[in-house]
Design a protein around this motif. Structure first.
Motif, PDB file in Angstrom:
ATOM      1  N   ARG A 138     -16.295  22.127  75.368  1.00 26.58           N
ATOM      2  CA  ARG A 138     -16.426  23.568  75.599  1.00 26.58           C
ATOM      3  C   ARG A 138     -16.880  24.290  74.330  1.00 26.58           C
ATOM      4  NH1 ARG A 138     -14.765  26.991  79.680  1.00 26.58           N
ATOM      5  NH2 ARG A 138     -15.914  28.949  79.351  1.00 26.58           N
ATOM      6  N   VAL A 139     -16.402  23.839  73.176  1.00 27.72           N
ATOM      7  CA  VAL A 139     -16.863  24.430  71.916  1.00 27.72           C
ATOM      8  C   VAL A 139     -18.371  24.247  71.776  1.00 27.72           C
ATOM      9  CG1 VAL A 139     -16.856  24.061  69.412  1.00 27.72           C
ATOM     10  CG2 VAL A 139     -14.699  24.364  70.620  1.00 27.72           C
ATOM     11  N   GLU A 175     -20.027  26.843  73.963  1.00 31.59           N
ATOM     12  CA  GLU A 175     -19.892  28.201  73.433  1.00 31.59           C
ATOM     13  C   GLU A 175     -20.745  28.387  72.185  1.00 31.59           C
ATOM     14  OE1 GLU A 175     -18.408  30.633  75.080  1.00 31.59           O
ATOM     15  OE2 GLU A 175     -17.978  29.140  76.627  1.00 31.59           O
ATOM     16  N   ASN A 177     -21.697  32.109  70.853  1.00 32.53           N
ATOM     17  CA  ASN A 177     -20.379  32.732  70.729  1.00 32.53           C
ATOM     18  C   ASN A 177     -19.566  32.209  69.553  1.00 32.53           C
ATOM     19  OD1 ASN A 177     -20.719  34.352  73.044  1.00 32.53           O
ATOM     20  ND2 ASN A 177     -20.143  32.639  74.380  1.00 32.53           N
ATOM     21  N   MET A 219      -9.229  28.139  69.087  1.00 28.18           N
ATOM     22  CA  MET A 219     -10.469  28.654  69.665  1.00 28.18           C
ATOM     23  C   MET A 219     -10.796  30.025  69.080  1.00 28.18           C
ATOM     24  SD  MET A 219     -12.943  27.839  71.748  1.00 28.18           S
ATOM     25  CE  MET A 219     -12.359  26.628  72.957  1.00 28.18           C
ATOM     26  N   MET A 244     -14.067  30.998  66.738  1.00 28.97           N
ATOM     27  CA  MET A 244     -14.923  32.132  67.106  1.00 28.97           C
ATOM     28  C   MET A 244     -14.905  33.236  66.055  1.00 28.97           C
ATOM     29  SD  MET A 244     -14.299  32.516  71.210  1.00 28.97           S
ATOM     30  CE  MET A 244     -15.053  31.356  72.373  1.00 28.97           C
ATOM     31  N   GLU A 262     -10.099  26.896  79.466  1.00 30.81           N
ATOM     32  CA  GLU A 262     -10.728  28.097  80.030  1.00 30.81           C
ATOM     33  C   GLU A 262     -10.012  29.360  79.544  1.00 30.81           C
ATOM     34  OE1 GLU A 262     -13.493  30.289  81.913  1.00 30.81           O
ATOM     35  OE2 GLU A 262     -13.479  28.086  81.825  1.00 30.81           O
ATOM     36  N   VAL A 312     -10.921  30.084  75.890  1.00 25.69           N
ATOM     37  CA  VAL A 312     -12.246  30.706  75.744  1.00 25.69           C
ATOM     38  C   VAL A 312     -12.190  32.176  76.152  1.00 25.69           C
ATOM     39  CG1 VAL A 312     -14.618  30.704  76.590  1.00 25.69           C
ATOM     40  CG2 VAL A 312     -13.502  28.550  75.992  1.00 25.69           C
TER      41      VAL A 312
END
Length: 322
Positions: free
Chosen positions: A24-25, A28, A33, A82, A86, A297, A300
């Motif tokens: 997922r990273v 993103e 992001n 996360m 970010m 999820e 994020v």
């Protein structure tokens, strides 16, 4: 060794969390992001989890630029991670560390380190503290094959033996130091024998085999806790991803990555063994898959919604006065 169902489920949850977190990273980052550079750990999950399941919060680990897996394995909060990656204000390091500098001292995570070979000297210090104070705690430094050639690492190996420090040096030989093959760059062709030459026990294991990593680490950690000094562990694995997200990977053979995902996937091996032995049911693992996916999820969603650090925070946490 015998393993309880609870232990096996915890191990699988840890490895699955790292895998889905890194996937997922990657998405993103590609969506814009996540700032800076990101180095994914997918494919090496069995090493981080196999090592860290032998540790507690008071034991110290030092990480690398490819450190997300080590953070998760040591118990760092996934949502806080996360947010940190970010660059958000409520990340684990207030958004100031990002991907390559995540730390959580409460969990014994001394920090990821963008300096290749920067972790072992720091972990020597933590190990010396544990020995001096007689806490029975250990330090573990995670290293890549590239860092095995660094002078700082050589010095740390020697000093750990001289002082008989409770320090486990873990070398994740993932095949490449950036884009240079380990077969070329490691002159001895074998990190295990090189570390043993410093005067410490050293062992090589299959980095895709959680059980091999866990059991080898268990012996080394117990020896360290009992005053037996340092050890080295070389985990043989090939990383699934490039050196960084966006790496064109022109140094890899055609079809190599697809073959690795087929033949060297630690999650696949773990599933096959625990279900084949009748230790767990596939449905139990599927349930964890769903739970972890929901957690990622949520991480994020919360990360995207979190605020950036205020400009006034720029000069805070720069120096520490003792």
């Amino acid at each position: 060794m015998s393993y309880s169902p609870e232990f096996l489920l915890r191990a699988y949850r840890g490895m699955k969390t790292i895998r889905l977190f890194e996937e997922r990273v990657t998405r993103e980052f590609e969506a814009g992001n996540i700032p800076g550079f990101v180095h994914a750990y997918d494919g090496q999950e069995a090493i981080a989890i196999g090592v860290c399941m032998n540790l507690d919060d008071a034991d110290i680990i030092g990480s690398t630029h490819r450190g997300h897996g080590h953070c998760i394995a040591k118990g760092c909060d996934v949502i806080g991670m996360m947010k940190e990656i970010m660059g958000k204000a409520d990340g684990l390091c207030k958004g100031k560390g990002g991907s390559m500098h995540i730390a959580d001292i409460d969990k014994g995570m001394l920090g990821a380190n963008a300096i290749v070979g920067g972790g072992p000297p720091l972990c020597n210090g933590a190990a010396l503290s544990a020995k001096t104070l007689k806490t029975g705690k250990v330090a573990v430094s995670f290293n890549g094959d590239g860092s095995s050639n660094q002078g700082t690492v050589m010095e740390a190996l020697n000093l750990a033996v001289v002082l008989q420090l409770p320090h486990l040096f873990v070398f994740e030989n993932n095949g490449y130091g950036e884009g240079t093959g380990a077969d070329y760059a490691v002159g001895s062709r074998d990190i295990t024998s090189r570390t043993a030459a410093f005067g410490m026990p050293a062992e090589k294991v299959d980095g895709a085999d959680f059980f091999a990593v866990y059991e080898a680490t268990a012996k080394a950690v117990q020896r360290a806790r009992e005053g037996g000094g340092p050890s080295a562990l070389e985990a043989d694995i090939i990383r699934f991803s490039g050196h960084f997200i966006g790496d064109p990977q022109l140094y890899r053979a055609k079809g190599e990555i697809a073959q690795l995902r087929k033949d060297r996937d630690c999650l696949k091996f773990f599933r096959e063994r625990v279900t084949g032995e009748g230790w767990l049911q596939a449905a139990q693992l599927d349930s964890i898959d769903d739970e972890v996916a929901a957690l990622i999820e949520r991480a994020v969603e919360e990360g995207l919604a979190s605020p950036l650090p205020a400009v006034s925070e720029l000069t805070t946490d720069v120096y520490c006065s003792y």
